[in-house]
Design a protein around this motif. Structure first.
Motif, PDB file in Angstrom:
ATOM      1  N   ASN A 118       0.429   6.134  -2.012  1.00 30.56           N
ATOM      2  CA  ASN A 118      -0.607   5.408  -0.910  1.00 30.56           C
ATOM      3  C   ASN A 118      -1.645   4.269  -2.136  1.00 30.56           C
ATOM      4  O   ASN A 118      -2.688   5.020  -2.360  1.00 30.56           O
ATOM      5  CB  ASN A 118      -0.452   5.634   0.037  1.00 30.56           C
ATOM      6  CG  ASN A 118      -1.647   6.864   0.185  1.00 30.56           C
ATOM      7  OD1 ASN A 118      -2.048   7.818   0.206  1.00 30.56           O
ATOM      8  ND2 ASN A 118      -3.096   5.824   0.660  1.00 30.56           N
ATOM      9  N   SER A 119      -2.178   3.698  -1.489  1.00 22.71           N
ATOM     10  CA  SER A 119      -3.502   2.651  -2.288  1.00 22.71           C
ATOM     11  C   SER A 119      -4.373   2.553  -0.459  1.00 22.71           C
ATOM     12  O   SER A 119      -2.910   2.453   0.445  1.00 22.71           O
ATOM     13  CB  SER A 119      -2.860   2.126  -2.989  1.00 22.71           C
ATOM     14  OG  SER A 119      -2.497   0.199  -2.218  1.00 22.71           O
ATOM     15  N   GLY A 120      -5.543   2.645  -0.922  1.00 22.15           N
ATOM     16  CA  GLY A 120      -6.003   2.527   0.693  1.00 22.15           C
ATOM     17  C   GLY A 120      -6.952   3.106   1.584  1.00 22.15           C
ATOM     18  O   GLY A 120      -8.268   3.292   1.395  1.00 22.15           O
TER      19      GLY A 120
ATOM     20  N   THR B 106       3.084   2.781 -15.809  1.00 25.68           N
ATOM     21  CA  THR B 106       2.587   1.935 -15.119  1.00 25.68           C
ATOM     22  C   THR B 106       1.198   2.332 -14.678  1.00 25.68           C
ATOM     23  O   THR B 106       1.248   3.173 -13.920  1.00 25.68           O
ATOM     24  CB  THR B 106       3.631   0.912 -13.861  1.00 25.68           C
ATOM     25  OG1 THR B 106       2.400  -0.066 -12.894  1.00 25.68           O
ATOM     26  CG2 THR B 106       3.080   2.512 -12.559  1.00 25.68           C
ATOM     27  N   ALA B 107       0.219   1.615 -14.605  1.00 25.11           N
ATOM     28  CA  ALA B 107      -1.158   2.282 -14.058  1.00 25.11           C
ATOM     29  C   ALA B 107      -2.305   1.123 -13.300  1.00 25.11           C
ATOM     30  O   ALA B 107      -2.174   0.282 -12.381  1.00 25.11           O
ATOM     31  CB  ALA B 107      -2.027   3.197 -15.112  1.00 25.11           C
ATOM     32  N   LYS B 108      -3.066   1.997 -12.392  1.00 21.40           N
ATOM     33  CA  LYS B 108      -4.089   1.136 -11.452  1.00 21.40           C
ATOM     34  C   LYS B 108      -5.358   2.174 -11.793  1.00 21.40           C
ATOM     35  O   LYS B 108      -5.716   2.871 -12.472  1.00 21.40           O
ATOM     36  CB  LYS B 108      -4.022   1.031 -10.070  1.00 21.40           C
ATOM     37  CG  LYS B 108      -3.470   3.094  -9.277  1.00 21.40           C
ATOM     38  CD  LYS B 108      -5.336   3.332  -9.075  1.00 21.40           C
ATOM     39  CE  LYS B 108      -5.788   2.316  -8.349  1.00 21.40           C
ATOM     40  NZ  LYS B 108      -7.571   2.815  -8.223  1.00 21.40           N
ATOM     41  N   GLY B 109      -6.600   1.117 -11.830  1.00 21.93           N
ATOM     42  CA  GLY B 109      -7.953   2.123 -12.356  1.00 21.93           C
ATOM     43  C   GLY B 109      -8.458   0.611 -12.783  1.00 21.93           C
ATOM     44  O   GLY B 109      -8.210  -0.739 -13.793  1.00 21.93           O
TER      45      GLY B 109
ATOM     46  N   ASP C 241       0.862  -1.076   0.336  1.00 20.13           N
ATOM     47  CA  ASP C 241      -0.476  -0.452  -0.286  1.00 20.13           C
ATOM     48  C   ASP C 241       0.696   1.126  -0.235  1.00 20.13           C
ATOM     49  O   ASP C 241       0.449   2.533  -0.086  1.00 20.13           O
ATOM     50  CB  ASP C 241      -0.540   0.090   1.548  1.00 20.13           C
ATOM     51  CG  ASP C 241      -0.537  -0.270   2.507  1.00 20.13           C
ATOM     52  OD1 ASP C 241       0.841   0.280   2.515  1.00 20.13           O
ATOM     53  OD2 ASP C 241      -1.144  -0.524   3.463  1.00 20.13           O
ATOM     54  N   LEU C 242       2.162   1.032   0.179  1.00 16.35           N
ATOM     55  CA  LEU C 242       2.900   2.451  -0.280  1.00 16.35           C
ATOM     56  C   LEU C 242       4.239   1.915  -0.742  1.00 16.35           C
ATOM     57  O   LEU C 242       4.648   1.249  -1.365  1.00 16.35           O
ATOM     58  CB  LEU C 242       3.328   2.686   1.671  1.00 16.35           C
ATOM     59  CG  LEU C 242       4.328   3.533   1.284  1.00 16.35           C
ATOM     60  CD1 LEU C 242       3.865   5.068   1.222  1.00 16.35           C
ATOM     61  CD2 LEU C 242       5.549   4.041   3.280  1.00 16.35           C
TER      62      LEU C 242
ATOM     63  N   GLN D 250       2.511  -3.629  -8.004  1.00  8.54           N
ATOM     64  CA  GLN D 250       0.842  -4.349  -6.958  1.00  8.54           C
ATOM     65  C   GLN D 250       0.999  -3.365  -5.297  1.00  8.54           C
ATOM     66  O   GLN D 250      -0.386  -2.682  -5.401  1.00  8.54           O
ATOM     67  CB  GLN D 250       2.283  -4.290  -6.143  1.00  8.54           C
ATOM     68  CG  GLN D 250       2.454  -6.102  -7.272  1.00  8.54           C
ATOM     69  CD  GLN D 250       3.040  -7.675  -6.589  1.00  8.54           C
ATOM     70  OE1 GLN D 250       3.150  -7.455  -5.407  1.00  8.54           O
ATOM     71  NE2 GLN D 250       2.755  -8.797  -7.080  1.00  8.54           N
ATOM     72  N   ALA D 251       2.134  -1.919  -5.708  1.00 10.50           N
ATOM     73  CA  ALA D 251       1.504  -1.292  -3.890  1.00 10.50           C
ATOM     74  C   ALA D 251       0.263   0.168  -4.288  1.00 10.50           C
ATOM     75  O   ALA D 251      -0.232   0.982  -3.980  1.00 10.50           O
ATOM     76  CB  ALA D 251       2.735  -0.611  -3.569  1.00 10.50           C
ATOM     77  N   ILE D 252       0.389   0.376  -5.861  1.00 12.98           N
ATOM     78  CA  ILE D 252      -0.310   1.321  -6.254  1.00 12.98           C
ATOM     79  C   ILE D 252      -2.042   0.822  -6.679  1.00 12.98           C
ATOM     80  O   ILE D 252      -2.767   1.825  -6.776  1.00 12.98           O
ATOM     81  CB  ILE D 252      -0.142   2.140  -7.152  1.00 12.98           C
ATOM     82  CG1 ILE D 252       0.091   1.332  -9.151  1.00 12.98           C
ATOM     83  CG2 ILE D 252       1.432   2.504  -7.339  1.00 12.98           C
ATOM     84  CD1 ILE D 252       0.335   1.592 -10.047  1.00 12.98           C
TER      85      ILE D 252
END
Length: 406
Positions: A80-82, A180-183, A35-36, A152-154
């Motif tokens: 951070n994620s979460g 890299t991306a998240k969504g 998460d970081l 992975q952390a994002i």
């Protein structure tokens, strides 16, 4: 330079360009997942950014916008994620600046060179103690594993990491562009609940990079939709540290087209990966519109079709309901002539010049069962062309979002 000189690099990620390191860990914001994350350039890098158009914007965006638009250089990015640190008032801004300060202290660099990005639940005060206690333990490196840790952390509700990398030749030097991306949900750019980070060792000034990213965003990240919701935290950042050693890139540079096309390929890969990984999704939907009055109208129609809940549910159910497609074209707000519209799903023509064409139901069901479904709309009015990407709408989307905070 032709596109044939652009090469996709497999098994590469955000740290593939020269001079970048990254890392990711579990610090305790989430229960048991990473998460970081931290992304670092060896030297201060030129930077460009695009951000959500939502009037409600998370605290980290204010901090990062200051770096992008005032410092015009970025050397590190803490993510951070979460927890989105959105709608958290004055405390949220205090926490975002503290995250910036903590990363700068760890790296012994100027805080004004550190961007901040957050993703996760909206409206909850950030748990800062896990970050304070663990940031020094975050290991940085340039190996594939370090890049994977960052990716992975994002993540939040994503089911897969989203990484891509290309190389090209500029001034005789190999230049690498990676991202890299998240969504996964709340995806309706301009822009969506997505974070996208792109690194390159190309030499380019921030203002030139900003113009390129803004233009490319319109045909990539702003051409995807999952559920029609625009988030508070959407951010795409490009860092270019110049370590490839090429002459500074501008639109008059002989290799400009190669750089621009490579950057667009990276952005398009990430955008499509986000659309494909929509919450609960089973299929990627691509809509291609041609013959519009202009490219902007073509993109508007394409995005309206791919964003239609009725089209999305029809694709999920393998239902060749072209009426939903033509209805979406009609209410898109673009100029259309119903008597000139033709529609194909895959290679099956269903409507020609506004008239229905007999088709094989069995053939269409097989086309719609594929992991990727392509819808083509021909308008016969001009030269405008546009693409948009989305996903089907499934039962699982409701299940995931009905219990997002639990």
């Amino acid at each position: 330079m032709s596109l044939m000189e652009i090469r996709k690099i497999s098994n590469k990620n955000i740290v593939s360009p020269r001079g970048f390191t990254a890392g990711g860990m579990h610090c305790g914001i989430k229960q048991n997942k990473k998460d970081l994350a931290l992304l670092v350039s060896e030297v201060p890098a030129s930077v460009a950014g695009v951000f959500t158009t939502n009037a409600v914007q998370a605290a980290p965006l204010k901090v990062t916008k200051e770096v992008v638009y005032q410092a015009s250089k970025m050397q590190a990015l803490i993510v951070n994620s979460g927890n989105a640190n959105a709608c958290t008032g004055k405390q949220g801004l205090i926490d975002a600046y503290e995250m910036q300060s903590l990363a700068a202290k760890k790296l012994a660099i100027d805080p004004a060179l550190v961007g901040v990005a957050s993703t996760g639940v909206i409206g909850e005060i950030m748990k800062m103690e896990p970050i304070r206690a663990n940031i020094e333990k975050l290991e940085l490196g340039s190996t594939t594993e370090h890049g994977i840790d960052f990716a992975q952390a994002i993540l939040t509700t994503d089911t897969v990491m989203k990484n891509t990398s290309y190389s090209t030749i500029i001034d005789g030097q190999e230049v690498v562009i990676s991202g890299t991306a998240k969504g996964s949900g709340m995806i309706e750019p301009n822009m969506a609940t997505m974070l996208g980070f792109i690194t390159t060792d190309a030499n380019i000034e921030s203002d030139v990079l900003q113009k390129a990213l803004s233009d490319i965003t319109n045909v990539t990240f702003n051409s995807i939709t999952v559920d029609g919701d625009t988030s508070t935290n959407d951010t795409v950042i490009v860092m270019a540290n110049g370590l490839a050693g090429n002459a500074s890139l501008t639109p008059v540079h002989p290799d400009w087209d190669s750089f621009y096309s490579t950057l667009q390929l990276v952005a398009e890969d990430l955008a499509k990966a986000i659309a494909r990984d929509g919450e609960g999704a089973t299929k990627l939907i691509e809509v291609e519109v041609s013959g519009a009055l202009c490219d902007e109208e073509a993109r508007k129609i394409a995005k309206t079709v791919v964003g239609s809940p009725l089209v999305k549910t029809a694709v999920f159910g393998n239902d060749a309901n072209w009426g939903r497609i033509i209805a979406a074209v009609g209410y898109s707000g673009a100029t259309v002539d119903p008597e000139k519209i033709s529609i194909k799903i895959g290679n099956a023509l269903m409507v020609q010049d506004g008239e229905p064409i007999p088709f094989s139901e069995e053939e269409l069901i097989e086309i719609l069962k594929a992991d990727e479904v392509k819808i083509y709309v021909f308008l016969g009015q001009g030269e405008g062309h546009g693409l948009a990407w989305g996903c089907d709408l499934t039962y699982d989307y409701v299940k995931i979002n009905a219990s997002y905070r639990s």
